[in-house]
Design an enzyme around this catalytic site. Structure first.
Site, PDB file in Angstrom:
ATOM      1  N   GLY A  12       0.855  -1.187   0.000  1.00  0.00           N
ATOM      2  CA  GLY A  12       0.000   0.000   0.000  1.00  0.00           C
ATOM      3  C   GLY A  12       0.889   1.235   0.000  1.00  0.00           C
ATOM      4  O   GLY A  12       2.065   1.173  -0.369  1.00  0.00           O
ATOM      5  N   TYR A  13       0.320   2.355   0.431  1.00  0.00           N
ATOM      6  CA  TYR A  13       1.107   3.596   0.429  1.00  0.00           C
ATOM      7  C   TYR A  13       2.375   3.438   1.265  1.00  0.00           C
ATOM      8  O   TYR A  13       3.469   3.781   0.828  1.00  0.00           O
ATOM      9  CB  TYR A  13       0.281   4.759   0.983  1.00  0.00           C
ATOM     10  CG  TYR A  13      -0.856   5.139   0.080  1.00  0.00           C
ATOM     11  CD1 TYR A  13      -0.641   5.947  -1.020  1.00  0.00           C
ATOM     12  CD2 TYR A  13      -2.147   4.674   0.319  1.00  0.00           C
ATOM     13  CE1 TYR A  13      -1.677   6.297  -1.864  1.00  0.00           C
ATOM     14  CE2 TYR A  13      -3.190   5.015  -0.514  1.00  0.00           C
ATOM     15  CZ  TYR A  13      -2.947   5.826  -1.607  1.00  0.00           C
ATOM     16  OH  TYR A  13      -3.967   6.154  -2.446  1.00  0.00           O
ATOM     17  N   LYS A  38      -0.642  -9.300  -1.584  1.00  0.00           N
ATOM     18  CA  LYS A  38      -1.670 -10.219  -2.077  1.00  0.00           C
ATOM     19  C   LYS A  38      -1.753 -10.242  -3.593  1.00  0.00           C
ATOM     20  O   LYS A  38      -1.987 -11.254  -4.202  1.00  0.00           O
ATOM     21  CB  LYS A  38      -3.024  -9.703  -1.573  1.00  0.00           C
ATOM     22  CG  LYS A  38      -3.676 -10.562  -0.554  1.00  0.00           C
ATOM     23  CD  LYS A  38      -5.028  -9.981  -0.206  1.00  0.00           C
ATOM     24  CE  LYS A  38      -5.336 -10.292   1.221  1.00  0.00           C
ATOM     25  NZ  LYS A  38      -6.534  -9.684   1.719  1.00  0.00           N
ATOM     26  N   VAL A  81      -0.387 -12.805   3.546  1.00  0.00           N
ATOM     27  CA  VAL A  81       0.179 -12.981   4.885  1.00  0.00           C
ATOM     28  C   VAL A  81      -0.901 -13.573   5.780  1.00  0.00           C
ATOM     29  O   VAL A  81      -2.037 -13.083   5.814  1.00  0.00           O
ATOM     30  CB  VAL A  81       0.643 -11.623   5.464  1.00  0.00           C
ATOM     31  CG1 VAL A  81       1.175 -11.784   6.886  1.00  0.00           C
ATOM     32  CG2 VAL A  81       1.672 -10.976   4.552  1.00  0.00           C
ATOM     33  N   GLU A 170     -17.347  11.054   0.207  1.00  0.00           N
ATOM     34  CA  GLU A 170     -16.731  10.995  -1.129  1.00  0.00           C
ATOM     35  C   GLU A 170     -17.493  10.011  -2.022  1.00  0.00           C
ATOM     36  O   GLU A 170     -17.674  10.252  -3.216  1.00  0.00           O
ATOM     37  CB  GLU A 170     -15.258  10.594  -1.016  1.00  0.00           C
ATOM     38  CG  GLU A 170     -14.398  11.713  -0.425  1.00  0.00           C
ATOM     39  CD  GLU A 170     -12.923  11.580  -0.760  1.00  0.00           C
ATOM     40  OE1 GLU A 170     -12.384  10.472  -0.656  1.00  0.00           O
ATOM     41  OE2 GLU A 170     -12.309  12.602  -1.131  1.00  0.00           O
ATOM     42  N   ALA A 317      -3.636   8.314   4.015  1.00  0.00           N
ATOM     43  CA  ALA A 317      -2.552   8.025   3.071  1.00  0.00           C
ATOM     44  C   ALA A 317      -1.410   9.016   3.306  1.00  0.00           C
ATOM     45  O   ALA A 317      -0.234   8.663   3.231  1.00  0.00           O
ATOM     46  CB  ALA A 317      -3.076   8.151   1.653  1.00  0.00           C
ATOM     47  N   LYS A 379      -7.161  18.597  -5.035  1.00  0.00           N
ATOM     48  CA  LYS A 379      -7.229  17.144  -4.789  1.00  0.00           C
ATOM     49  C   LYS A 379      -6.463  16.388  -5.889  1.00  0.00           C
ATOM     50  O   LYS A 379      -5.723  15.445  -5.615  1.00  0.00           O
ATOM     51  CB  LYS A 379      -8.710  16.729  -4.772  1.00  0.00           C
ATOM     52  CG  LYS A 379      -8.958  15.275  -4.540  1.00  0.00           C
ATOM     53  CD  LYS A 379      -9.306  14.997  -3.113  1.00  0.00           C
ATOM     54  CE  LYS A 379      -9.562  13.531  -2.866  1.00  0.00           C
ATOM     55  NZ  LYS A 379      -9.469  13.187  -1.475  1.00  0.00           N
TER      56      LYS A 379
HETATM   57  P1  FAD Z   1      -3.179   0.371   2.180  1.00  0.00           P
HETATM   58  O1  FAD Z   1      -2.946   1.477   1.230  1.00  0.00           O
HETATM   59  O2  FAD Z   1      -4.569   0.016   2.523  1.00  0.00           O
HETATM   60  O3  FAD Z   1      -2.457  -0.932   1.593  1.00  0.00           O
HETATM   61  C1  FAD Z   1      -2.405  -2.154   2.250  1.00  0.00           C
HETATM   62  C2  FAD Z   1      -1.810  -3.178   1.282  1.00  0.00           C
HETATM   63  O4  FAD Z   1      -1.630  -4.413   1.963  1.00  0.00           O
HETATM   64  C3  FAD Z   1      -2.695  -3.474   0.079  1.00  0.00           C
HETATM   65  O5  FAD Z   1      -1.913  -3.525  -1.087  1.00  0.00           O
HETATM   66  C4  FAD Z   1      -3.297  -4.838   0.399  1.00  0.00           C
HETATM   67  O6  FAD Z   1      -3.593  -5.604  -0.757  1.00  0.00           O
HETATM   68  C5  FAD Z   1      -2.138  -5.476   1.180  1.00  0.00           C
HETATM   69  N1  FAD Z   1      -2.589  -6.519   2.093  1.00  0.00           N
HETATM   70  C6  FAD Z   1      -3.564  -6.432   3.026  1.00  0.00           C
HETATM   71  N2  FAD Z   1      -3.685  -7.581   3.698  1.00  0.00           N
HETATM   72  C7  FAD Z   1      -2.764  -8.428   3.165  1.00  0.00           C
HETATM   73  C8  FAD Z   1      -2.384  -9.767   3.449  1.00  0.00           C
HETATM   74  N3  FAD Z   1      -2.967 -10.475   4.412  1.00  0.00           N
HETATM   75  N4  FAD Z   1      -1.396 -10.317   2.720  1.00  0.00           N
HETATM   76  C9  FAD Z   1      -0.770  -9.611   1.728  1.00  0.00           C
HETATM   77  N5  FAD Z   1      -1.077  -8.352   1.432  1.00  0.00           N
HETATM   78  C10 FAD Z   1      -2.063  -7.754   2.136  1.00  0.00           C
HETATM   79  N6  FAD Z   1      -6.389   9.236   2.995  1.00  0.00           N
HETATM   80  C11 FAD Z   1      -5.906  10.454   2.651  1.00  0.00           C
HETATM   81  O7  FAD Z   1      -4.832  10.855   3.137  1.00  0.00           O
HETATM   82  N7  FAD Z   1      -6.576  11.259   1.765  1.00  0.00           N
HETATM   83  C12 FAD Z   1      -7.731  10.872   1.150  1.00  0.00           C
HETATM   84  O8  FAD Z   1      -8.293  11.608   0.344  1.00  0.00           O
HETATM   85  C13 FAD Z   1      -8.253   9.579   1.472  1.00  0.00           C
HETATM   86  N8  FAD Z   1      -9.367   9.128   0.849  1.00  0.00           N
HETATM   87  C14 FAD Z   1      -9.787   7.846   1.083  1.00  0.00           C
HETATM   88  C15 FAD Z   1     -10.878   7.374   0.347  1.00  0.00           C
HETATM   89  C16 FAD Z   1     -11.313   6.077   0.522  1.00  0.00           C
HETATM   90  C17 FAD Z   1     -12.454   5.560  -0.296  1.00  0.00           C
HETATM   91  C18 FAD Z   1     -10.668   5.228   1.482  1.00  0.00           C
HETATM   92  C19 FAD Z   1     -11.132   3.800   1.679  1.00  0.00           C
HETATM   93  C20 FAD Z   1      -9.588   5.708   2.228  1.00  0.00           C
HETATM   94  C21 FAD Z   1      -9.138   7.009   2.036  1.00  0.00           C
HETATM   95  N9  FAD Z   1      -8.029   7.519   2.735  1.00  0.00           N
HETATM   96  C22 FAD Z   1      -7.542   8.767   2.435  1.00  0.00           C
HETATM   97  C23 FAD Z   1      -7.324   6.687   3.740  1.00  0.00           C
HETATM   98  C24 FAD Z   1      -6.110   5.990   3.084  1.00  0.00           C
HETATM   99  O9  FAD Z   1      -6.488   5.353   1.898  1.00  0.00           O
HETATM  100  C25 FAD Z   1      -5.466   4.982   4.028  1.00  0.00           C
HETATM  101  O10 FAD Z   1      -5.144   5.637   5.226  1.00  0.00           O
HETATM  102  C26 FAD Z   1      -4.196   4.390   3.380  1.00  0.00           C
HETATM  103  O11 FAD Z   1      -4.547   3.625   2.256  1.00  0.00           O
HETATM  104  C27 FAD Z   1      -3.389   3.541   4.349  1.00  0.00           C
HETATM  105  O12 FAD Z   1      -2.230   3.117   3.709  1.00  0.00           O
HETATM  106  P2  FAD Z   1      -1.512   1.767   4.131  1.00  0.00           P
HETATM  107  O13 FAD Z   1      -0.183   1.763   3.457  1.00  0.00           O
HETATM  108  O14 FAD Z   1      -1.560   1.571   5.594  1.00  0.00           O
HETATM  109  O15 FAD Z   1      -2.423   0.581   3.541  1.00  0.00           O
END
Ligand code: FAD
Length: 406
Positions: A12-13, A38, A81, A170, A317, A379
């Site tokens: 993810g991010y 995944k 995982v 949104e 994010a 945005k």
């Molecule tokens: P994520 O980006 O969620 O990535 C997690 C990764 O782990 C994914 O690739 C997933 O496939 C992988 N994964 C998960 N479980 C497993 C497993 N068991 N095995 C292997 N891989 C796995 N934040 C902002 O700052 N600005 C915004 O405008 C904003 N808008 C949003 C709009 C929506 C619709 C949503 C749902 C969220 C929004 N957010 C926003 C919040 C933001 O998206 C999250 O805070 C951010 O994605 C978190 O990043 P992360 O790296 O923790 O995980």
């Protein structure tokens, strides 16, 4: 001597940015880096409401990992995982096991149901590309069904959304844009379609400036969104949602209920024995997990407190990306044998929520309020800036949002 093994869980991010920074700053002669995810793609979680509504295609949102990560420098494992064993420094995958010297956990969020009956069984959630595609196709299929039913079934064209926070707002904003297209495509009278947003609190977008909230609510109402504030969802059933307001209960019939009211960190982290608070690990200032000097947690799995408000920072994010800078610097230090680790301090540059194409609200640089088109352009600038950081101009040109005049 064996090279230290760094394993990063989740692309993810947080995970992707940590990986791309490490591949630039550490040589293959000094470290073995493994990224586990995944899918073979990274996706922009912050665009999933658009994919769910069908206003942008999911191929714009997902990015093949091979396009950004150098597989000569990083070993990519496409797997799921299952658990982490931090005492023995092992990660259990569906199809194998990995050992690590340093681990970065970036597994993101899961839906929080707050114990509401029926959410797991009957609600749709905006979580990843698969769930977004399902929502889009389900709603479209129901519009296609509507004129083929022997009786009038308004629940097929009633879209209910639980939660008027960032994601809920949104999503209804995008749906308000998408419904006229669906009506045209399937010959449905727009006056019969309902988009209902149900929120337990007294206001939409809690925590946002009230002038911005008023603007957003008025704009969405003008596009046909109905708000039910101070309304609790008591149960989700195959027929619809049972809600309660002022002690009165009502069943809102809908075949399209999307729960967008709560997230928590991946349950894998909690089940693996890490200390959690509200489903997230209260990390130390250097982002390491309590009790584990070799585990760094980033993104939505990590909990950090805002000392001014004495409340946790909401998971975003923006914070996940900023955490990846500290995480990659600290991994580099640990790999090179240093214990001088950086501390994480979020720098909130702004928050912008879209309310449909060409419209948004936001605050930047702490206090400057933005409305409408200007906020919407901001945005897109934020979205495009991330692509530039992740994969340079090439990725920006392939996946960026340039439709600023719409
Ligand atoms: P994520 O980006 O969620 O990535 C997690 C990764 O782990 C994914 O690739 C997933 O496939 C992988 N994964 C998960 N479980 C497993 C497993 N068991 N095995 C292997 N891989 C796995 N934040 C902002 O700052 N600005 C915004 O405008 C904003 N808008 C949003 C709009 C929506 C619709 C949503 C749902 C969220 C929004 N957010 C926003 C919040 C933001 O998206 C999250 O805070 C951010 O994605 C978190 O990043 P992360 O790296 O923790 O995980």
């Amino acid at each position: 001597m064996r090279k230290p093994r760094v394993v990063i869980l989740g692309a993810g991010y947080g995970g992707m940015m940590t990986t791309t920074r490490l591949q630039k700053t550490l040589g293959t002669n000094e470290v073995d880096i493994t990224l586990v995810n995944k899918h073979d793609y990274h996706y922009q979680t912050t665009w999933l409401h658009e994919n769910s509504a069908g206003t942008i295609h999911h191929d714009q949102t997902r990015i093949p990992i091979k396009d950004v990560v150098d597989f000569n420098k990083v070993n990519f494992v496409q797997d799921t995982v299952v658990s982490i064993d931090p005492d023995n420094k092992k990660v259990q995958l569906e199809d194998g096991e990995l050992e690590y010297d340093y681990l970065v956990v970036g597994l993101g969020f899961e839906t929080a149901t707050f114990g509401i009956k029926g959410i797991e069984e009957h609600a749709f959630t905006i979580q990843n590309i698969n769930s977004a595609r399902l929502i889009r196709d389900h709603i479209e299929y129901n519009f296609a069904r509507y004129n083929n039913e022997p009786e009038d079934r308004p629940e097929l064209i009633t879209i209910a959304v639980g939660g008027a926070g960032f994601t809920g707002i949104e999503f209804v904003g995008e749906m308000a844009n998408r419904v006229p297209e669906l009506c045209k495509e399937y010959d449905v009278d727009p006056d019969k379609v309902r988009i209902i947003n149900v929120e337990a609190g007294p206001s939409a977008l809690a925590g946002f400036d009230s002038e911005l909230v008023d603007y957003a609510v008025k704009r969405l109402e003008a596009k046909g969104v109905e708000f039910m504030l101070s309304t609790m969802i008591k149960e989700v059933t195959p027929e619809g949602i049972l809600v309660e307001r002022d002690g009165e209960q009502e069943l809102i019939k809908t075949n399209n209920f999307v729960w967008a009211a709560g997230v928590r960190g991946s349950t894998i982290v909690e089940k693996s024995g890490f200390e959690v608070n509200r489903g997230r690990v209260p990390v130390r200032p250097d982002l390491r997990a309590p009790n584990y000097d070799d585990v760094i947690i980033v993104g939505d799995c990590a909990l950090i407190m805002n000392e001014e408000t004495e409340r946790p920072y909401p998971p975003t994010a923006q914070i996940a990306i900023q955490m990846s800078y500290v995480a990659s610097d600290n991994i580099k230090a640990l790999v090179r044998g240093s214990n001088e680790l950086k501390h994480f301090k979020p720098e909130i540059l702004g928050t912008v929520a879209s309310i449909g194409e060409g419209d948004a609200i936001g605050v930047i640089f702490g206090k400057r309020k933005l409305f409408g088109w200007t906020a919407s352009v901001m945005k897109k600038v934020i979205d495009n800036r991330y692509l530039l950081k992740l994969g340079g101009v090439g990725l920006l040109l392939k996946k960026g949002k340039f439709n600023i005049f719409k």
